[in-house]
Design a protein around this motif. Sequence first.
Motif, PDB file in Angstrom:
ATOM      1  N   ALA A   1       0.838  -1.205   0.000  1.00 34.53           N
ATOM      2  CA  ALA A   1       0.000   0.000   0.000  1.00 34.53           C
ATOM      3  C   ALA A   1       0.874   1.257   0.000  1.00 34.53           C
ATOM      4  N   GLN A   2       1.897   1.231  -0.850  1.00 34.34           N
ATOM      5  CA  GLN A   2       2.660   2.459  -1.130  1.00 34.34           C
ATOM      6  C   GLN A   2       1.699   3.554  -1.583  1.00 34.34           C
ATOM      7  N   HIS A   3       0.658   3.134  -2.310  1.00 34.71           N
ATOM      8  CA  HIS A   3      -0.513   3.985  -2.568  1.00 34.71           C
ATOM      9  C   HIS A   3      -1.649   3.469  -1.705  1.00 34.71           C
ATOM     10  N   ARG A   4      -2.521   4.329  -1.227  1.00 33.57           N
ATOM     11  CA  ARG A   4      -3.661   3.857  -0.461  1.00 33.57           C
ATOM     12  C   ARG A   4      -4.940   3.946  -1.294  1.00 33.57           C
ATOM     13  N   GLU A   5      -5.479   5.167  -1.472  1.00 40.10           N
ATOM     14  CA  GLU A   5      -6.773   5.278  -2.159  1.00 40.10           C
ATOM     15  C   GLU A   5      -6.689   4.720  -3.583  1.00 40.10           C
ATOM     16  N   MET A   6      -5.588   5.079  -4.267  1.00 39.26           N
ATOM     17  CA  MET A   6      -5.491   4.721  -5.683  1.00 39.26           C
ATOM     18  C   MET A   6      -5.334   3.208  -5.865  1.00 39.26           C
ATOM     19  N   LEU A   7      -4.713   2.554  -4.889  1.00 35.38           N
ATOM     20  CA  LEU A   7      -4.571   1.096  -4.942  1.00 35.38           C
ATOM     21  C   LEU A   7      -5.910   0.426  -4.642  1.00 35.38           C
ATOM     22  N   ASP A   8      -6.585   0.921  -3.617  1.00 29.68           N
ATOM     23  CA  ASP A   8      -7.828   0.281  -3.177  1.00 29.68           C
ATOM     24  C   ASP A   8      -8.878   0.251  -4.291  1.00 29.68           C
ATOM     25  N   GLN A   9      -8.912   1.342  -5.091  1.00 27.09           N
ATOM     26  CA  GLN A   9      -9.851   1.377  -6.225  1.00 27.09           C
ATOM     27  C   GLN A   9      -9.641   0.165  -7.135  1.00 27.09           C
ATOM     28  N   VAL A  10      -8.373  -0.114  -7.437  1.00 24.90           N
ATOM     29  CA  VAL A  10      -8.080  -1.191  -8.391  1.00 24.90           C
ATOM     30  C   VAL A  10      -8.342  -2.564  -7.770  1.00 24.90           C
TER      31      VAL A  10
END
Length: 379
Positions: free
Chosen positions: A42-51
């Motif tokens: 989760a180096q990215h949070r929101e943008m990862l969760d979407q995918v």
Amino acid sequence: MENKLRVSVVFGTRPEAVKMAPVIKALKERPEHFEVQVCVTAQHREMLDQVLQVFEITPDVDLDLMLPDQQLPQLTARIFTGLDPVLTAYRPDWLLIQGDTTTVMAAAILGFYRQIKIGHVEAGLRTHDKWQPFPEEINRRIAGVVADLHFAPTQYNRQNLLREGVPDEIIVVTGNPAIDALHQITRQPAPPAADELLKDAGILGGTRRLVLVTAHRRENFGQPIRDICTALKQLAHAYRDEITIVYPVHLNPNIQDPVHQILEGVDNIRLLPPLDYLPLVHLMKHASLILTDSGGIQEEAPSLGVPTLVLRERTERQEGIAAGTLKLVGTDPEIIFIEAQQLLDDPAAHAAMAGAVNPYGDGHAAERIVAALLAAKKA
Ligand code: UD1
């Protein structure tokens, strides 16, 4: 009963998730051969969760490492300390990583320290310039040094690896799983919110043409991103009644701040939060022109037949340039304007780029990756 291969799939950002999703699916469809652990940094949070949601992936481990405006050294340190206990507890036979982010680089070195075999998806991309893209060129070279199997999207990528002395037997040309993901996603119906946006922007049911923009690269922070915005503003003014520029803005504050400062309030520019993958693909399909510094979009746009201007000085996606769908234009506002103008004004120039053949694969990359893992087990 043969032993199953234990595979840890580790990733951290939105684009890694898109490209690993088809690989995870293909592994999970063969439970007789594979036991799969999905770990996100989760180096990215929101943008990862979407995918993750779009592809219905539930991670087995979520390290939740992202911090606001994170710096690379601290992020790297947190990945090392967070991921090591996960790998040592699970003891996978293979660690699968994708691409060139900080997550990939740190996971690659950890895999090496812990003597786990490493499969590198999207291997062999190079600009041969250590600063462009920064830090991705060095991240992927580090992954390449420790990988035991290199899944190269194209022959061109394979040649890069051969030149670096990688033995041919451990390189498999697979195509890029970005195309597998794109095929899966274009089968889904258009999301209503994306259609609303297109109607509202005068594209669906209107006469305007869509110019889609994304830009987030670290080497474009500062003056280059401001130059890109200046070009967009000029373009918006020059084609006031003909185009709508849609720009989903990456959450990185180094991008958010200048983009909103320069482009906020221009009539025919829509600044949006980052879009989910499904609506983004839908917008790409409707675009007359894409301007981007993204890696993945350079692969997706040729597949969708959309002329694309690459807002970078160098690209590792030479195949798209050679095929004719991509054109490298850098970040000089005058050059961006002239190149965009040509594609908006000259239907023949537009058609020549739109008709080029997609060089990034047939949508079966994930199957080839899984087959290569099984073959390596038997060898
Ligand atoms: C990273 C990758 C880059 C990839 C890009 C895709 C590295 C060094 N870079 O760049 O290769 O092309 O992802 O997007 O690994 N943020 C949020 N929420 C999110 C995502 C990001 O708020 O969901 C903000 C945070 O403030 C974060 C910042 O963006 O600190 C930067 O994120 P980071 O992963 O460090 O770099 P990217 O620029 O996203």
